[in-house]
Enzyme design. Sequence first.
Site, short mmCIF file in Angstrom:
data_model
loop_
_atom_site.label_atom_id
_atom_site.label_comp_id
_atom_site.label_asym_id
_atom_site.label_seq_id
_atom_site.Cartn_x
_atom_site.Cartn_y
_atom_site.Cartn_z
N GLY A 34 0.80 -1.21 0.00
CA GLY A 34 0.00 0.00 0.00
C GLY A 34 0.83 1.26 0.00
O GLY A 34 0.41 2.30 0.50
N CYS A 35 2.00 1.20 -0.58
CA CYS A 35 2.97 2.30 -0.57
C CYS A 35 2.91 3.03 -1.92
O CYS A 35 2.58 2.43 -2.94
CB CYS A 35 4.36 1.70 -0.34
SG CYS A 35 5.73 2.86 -0.37
#
Length: 181
Positions: A34-35
């Site tokens: 989720g970066c």
Amino acid sequence: MSIYDFKVKKRNSEEYPLGDLKGKVMLIVNTATGCGFTPQYEGLETLYEKYHEKGLEILDFPCDQFGHQAPGTDDEIHDFCTMKYQTKFDQFAKIDVNGENELELYTYLKEKAPKEKVVGLKNKMAIKAIEKISTTYKKENDIKWNFTKFLVDKKGNVVYRLSPIENPMIMEDKIIELLGE
């Protein structure tokens, strides 16, 4: 101590001895699903597909230390990577890269390559911003964020550290050189 003395945990909790990778070039990276840098999986997979048969191994260590950007189980992370980015390299068990619970392998990598390569003024400014928001970046050689990349030659020497901002494809020439092509 050599990189080949370390054992790491696979997704299924089995120990994996890095000594099994003697004679291979290793690209070791801490990742998150989720970066903002997660699209770098595309570059990692491109490098893997082009050079795996010639001796490149990618060691992907999910890490949830930076903004809780690697939620989920090891299997959920693997499923995400294979479905979204069609990765063929496997992910290892989730780890910490900084602090009292950091994986010993990362302590070693940070000692051997304390300075990361950052290309361009814009990226250098972005790294300064990341240093300010990272809650686990405490020491000069700590990992600043997910997608910090380490390149290890066929003899086990840590030869290159690339910042999380940089696309892994900029290491392609260095990988080719290390593979001896």
